[in-house]
Design a protein around this motif. Structure first.
Motif, short mmCIF file in Angstrom:
data_model
loop_
_atom_site.label_atom_id
_atom_site.label_comp_id
_atom_site.label_asym_id
_atom_site.label_seq_id
_atom_site.Cartn_x
_atom_site.Cartn_y
_atom_site.Cartn_z
N PRO A 94 0.65 -0.93 -0.34
CA PRO A 94 0.53 0.09 0.00
C PRO A 94 0.66 1.50 0.40
O PRO A 94 1.72 1.29 0.62
N TRP A 95 -0.03 1.86 -1.08
CA TRP A 95 0.97 3.63 -0.91
C TRP A 95 0.51 4.41 0.14
O TRP A 95 0.61 5.85 0.62
N SER A 96 -0.52 4.66 0.02
CA SER A 96 -1.50 5.55 1.01
C SER A 96 -2.74 5.19 2.30
O SER A 96 -3.19 3.53 2.15
N TYR A 97 -2.38 5.61 3.21
CA TYR A 97 -3.53 4.58 4.19
C TYR A 97 -4.94 4.63 4.16
O TYR A 97 -5.10 4.03 4.77
N GLY A 98 -5.19 6.03 3.42
CA GLY A 98 -6.72 5.49 3.05
C GLY A 98 -7.22 5.51 1.63
O GLY A 98 -6.05 5.79 1.04
N GLY A 99 -8.50 4.82 1.11
CA GLY A 99 -8.54 4.74 0.10
C GLY A 99 -9.13 6.14 -0.86
O GLY A 99 -9.32 5.94 -2.04
N LYS A 100 -9.04 7.72 -0.45
CA LYS A 100 -9.19 8.10 -0.72
C LYS A 100 -8.88 8.89 -1.63
O LYS A 100 -8.92 10.33 -2.39
N LEU A 114 -5.79 9.26 -5.16
CA LEU A 114 -5.45 8.49 -6.10
C LEU A 114 -6.74 8.15 -6.51
O LEU A 114 -7.70 7.93 -6.47
N ASP A 115 -5.79 7.05 -6.66
CA ASP A 115 -6.67 5.59 -7.30
C ASP A 115 -7.37 4.35 -6.35
O ASP A 115 -7.22 3.56 -7.06
N ASP A 116 -7.50 5.08 -4.80
CA ASP A 116 -7.34 3.84 -3.61
C ASP A 116 -6.03 3.04 -3.98
O ASP A 116 -6.18 2.00 -4.45
N MET A 117 -4.76 3.10 -3.28
CA MET A 117 -3.61 2.92 -3.01
C MET A 117 -3.17 1.68 -2.07
O MET A 117 -2.05 1.90 -1.57
N SER A 118 -4.61 1.80 -1.32
CA SER A 118 -4.06 1.22 0.00
C SER A 118 -4.78 -0.46 0.36
O SER A 118 -4.68 -0.78 1.99
N TYR A 167 -2.89 -4.33 0.33
CA TYR A 167 -1.20 -5.19 0.11
C TYR A 167 -2.44 -6.35 -1.21
O TYR A 167 -2.94 -6.98 -1.69
N GLY A 168 -0.98 -6.10 -2.53
CA GLY A 168 -1.03 -7.96 -3.55
C GLY A 168 -2.51 -6.74 -4.25
O GLY A 168 -2.59 -7.95 -5.36
N SER A 169 -2.86 -6.11 -4.43
CA SER A 169 -3.62 -5.46 -5.47
C SER A 169 -2.75 -4.41 -5.93
O SER A 169 -3.79 -3.18 -5.30
N PRO A 170 -2.51 -4.37 -7.20
CA PRO A 170 -2.10 -2.83 -7.14
C PRO A 170 -2.93 -1.72 -8.19
O PRO A 170 -4.15 -2.87 -8.59
N GLU A 230 2.00 5.26 3.59
CA GLU A 230 2.16 4.19 3.87
C GLU A 230 3.26 3.73 2.69
O GLU A 230 4.97 4.00 2.32
N ILE A 231 3.87 2.13 3.55
CA ILE A 231 5.57 1.17 3.25
C ILE A 231 5.50 1.77 1.32
O ILE A 231 6.85 1.60 1.57
N GLY A 232 5.02 1.53 0.58
CA GLY A 232 4.82 1.45 -0.84
C GLY A 232 5.07 2.24 -0.99
O GLY A 232 6.43 1.93 -2.39
N GLY A 233 5.11 3.91 -0.55
CA GLY A 233 5.62 4.23 -1.44
C GLY A 233 7.13 5.16 -0.76
O GLY A 233 7.26 5.57 -2.42
N TRP A 234 7.01 4.71 0.24
CA TRP A 234 8.36 5.08 0.79
C TRP A 234 9.82 4.17 -0.44
O TRP A 234 10.44 4.41 -0.73
#
Length: 576
Positions: free
Chosen positions: A35-41, A43-47, A49-52, A122-126
């Motif tokens: 996940p790149w973001s904590y919430g789904g609001k 971009l296009d919901d990057m919250s 795991y395993g589902s880009p 989240e960790i994915g973005g970093w």
């Protein structure tokens, strides 16, 4: 010695550098599964795991390219064969790494802005940011590659045609997907990805090869481009918002092509060109069946279009005849004043300060939609099971108009008149000394460009339903001029790209409305510094702005010689 040491260092560290860069590519590839973001609001919901998300998949494409460009050259020149020499591996890897880092940075920034702080990243973005930094740092230790020579590869005709068709299909998909992005952050991230792909393909030499393929299959390119443009409304599921933007882009592009004659071919600076678009729009509005029109003459639309073009041309002759004997800053000031005079005049034609023709600042509202052969442009239709709305109808009409304008512009550019215009732009005194009637040709350019703008204005009046003087201000003239300069003066494709950028960005990035002039100014400054000839460069303009580049001059000269030999091989052989 100082010039040699950096290259020696780069050669010594190129294998460790590629390993570090490849590790960065792996990190970027792994990041799309996190996940790149904590919430789904955001971009296009990057919250998940395993589902880009789709945008994460786009970033994954850049990660794969970085990984491939850094690792493939390790197999050795012998195994790569001809590809080792004709592809700029290192330079392309550097471009891919930088654009991937920029894309990740835009995405992370958008998440922070939309969710209220970097704590929501989240960790994915970093990981994406860290992998991008590692890839960019590693490419600094790679020696520069020679220019790509992919166009030297001989390819069969079927492969060239297939590549053109696939390119047009990819452009259709990209345009449909980009317009579907409602969120500004998503649009910026996707735009960064698309720019990255274009830059990577350019560094790889793909566009050089495609240019060769397009020159050899020009008819296929034109047919494919117009087919894709015609099919675009079928990708929007009846969305009036997106099709309204698309129709406005075509109106803006058609007007910019008329200005391109004056600025791009003749080299005259016109800062009041929006007046010709307004003249066409007001003429069409006055001749329409609107209840607020004070004329009883309502000809068919095709006649109205021609009258609108003629009225705009007459205005071009009126302003051009006394002022075209001046040039440079003086001509710019006169045309700027003409644009303001037109707007004030339309305001004064209200029955108090002058005859009641335009209703003053209220303009002419209630312009009815076109209706030809039972096809009402104002009603939605179902074609092949797809809802086609009102703005899609006007989009198709403008597609036909802009096709005719492109044909006129192209034929004028390659005619004796076009060569005279270019001669005036290069050196007016020399052209006059060689017998070119400079005043008549400049006047023709003003009248011809105004005619094309008047045609676009006639369609705009029915598209917008109403016409008011406040629509035709100096700012619109500045945007038209910026579209021509940004896209590439003297080119058709460049102006279309420039008009699309300058019309699409304000619609999708409305939160920049207060500072959009600042952003456009910075964009033009950057373009003047790094690519003054525009996005799509005309060969003559490219040489003017890079006259110190001897290699470029030799390349262009070789292309011109080859083109002349292709047109008249017997004469060229005799001259050689």
């Amino acid at each position: 010695m100082r010039a040699i040491i950096p290259d020696q260092v780069k050669i010594a560290y190129r294998y460790p550098a590629r390993a570090v860069g490849a590790s960065g590519g792996v990190l970027m590839l792994v990041s799309i599964l996190l996940p790149w973001s904590y919430g789904g609001k955001a971009l296009d919901d990057m919250s998940y795991y395993g589902s880009p998300s789709p945008l994460q998949i786009c970033f994954g494409v850049l990660a794969v390219l970085v990984l491939a460009l850094l690792t493939i050259p390790l197999v050795g020149k012998q195994r790569l064969g001809a590809w080792a020499k004709i592809v700029a591996w290192n330079t392309t890897a550097k471009t891919a790494s930088i654009t991937a880092l920029v894309t990740a940075g835009i995405a992370v920034t958008s998440i922070a802005v939309e969710l209220g702080g970097l704590v929501n990243v989240e960790i994915g973005g970093w990981l994406a940011i860290g992998g991008g930094v590692a890839a960019v740092a590693s490419t600094l230790f790679l020696p520069d590659s020679p220019e790509p020579r992919l166009d030297e590869l001989k390819s069969p005709k079927w492969l060239q045609i297939t590549a053109i068709v696939l390119l047009m299909a990819a452009a259709l998909f990209a345009a449909a997907f980009a317009l579907g992005q409602v969120d500004a952050g998503s649009f910026l991230t996707l735009g960064s990805f698309l720019v990255a792909i274009v830059m990577i393909l350019r560094q790889f030499g793909v566009f050089g090869w495609l240019g060769m393929a397009a020159a050899a299959n020009n008819r296929v390119l034109v047919i494919s481009a117009f087919t894709v443009a015609f099919l675009f409304p079928f990708t929007q599921n009846g969305s009036n918002a997106n099709m309204s933007i698309a129709a406005q882009v075509l109106i803006f592009a058609a007007t910019a092509l008329g200005l391109n004659i004056v600025v791009g071919l003749v080299g005259l600076l016109d800062l009041g060109y929006i007046a010709f678009l307004g003249a066409g729009a007001f003429t069409a509005a006055v001749l329409s069946e609107s209840a607020y029109s004070h004329f009883d003459f309502h000809p068919p639309f095709i006649v109205t279009v021609l009258i609108s073009g003629v009225v705009a041309s007459i205005l071009g002759l009126i302003i051009g005849a006394p002022t075209l004997r001046v040039s440079g800053d003086y001509l710019a000031i006169v045309t700027l004043a003409f644009g303001e005079i037109f707007r004030i005049t339309m305001n004064n034609l209200d029955g108090n300060d002058g005859p009641n023709i335009t209703n003053g600042s209220n303009g002419i509202p209630g312009i009815p939609d076109l209706d030809y052969f039972g096809f009402n442009f104002g009603q939605a239709h179902v074609i092949f099971g797809v809802d086609i709305g009102r703005f899609a109808n006007y989009y198709w009409l403008m597609l036909l108009v802009i096709g005719l304008i492109i044909v006129v512009f192209t034929n004028l550019n390659h005619s004796r008149i076009g060569r005279g215009w270019v001669a005036i732009r290069e050196d007016e005194l020399a052209a006059e000394a060689m017998g070119v009637n400079t005043f008549a040709l400049k006047l023709l350019a003003f009248a011809g460009g105004a005619f094309l703008a008047g045609i676009a204005g006639a369609v705009k009046a029915h598209h917008d339903v109403s016409v008011t003087p406040d629509q035709y201000i100096f700012l619109e003239s500045a945007f038209l001029l910026a579209a021509v300069v940004l896209g590439g003066m003297g080119t058709v494709m460049g102006v279309l790209i420039g008009a699309t950028i300058l019309k699409l960005l304000p619609e999708k990035l409305r939160f920049f409305a207060d500072i959009r002039l600042l952003l456009f100014g910075l964009l033009l400054v950057v373009m003047m510094r790094f690519r003054p000839e525009g996005i799509v460069a005309d060969e003559r303009r490219q040489l003017e702005f890079h006259d110190e580049n001897e290699e470029l001059a030799e390349e262009v000269e070789e292309e011109l010689i080859a083109h002349k030999a292709h047109l008249n091989p017997e004469r060229e052989a005799f001259e050689l």
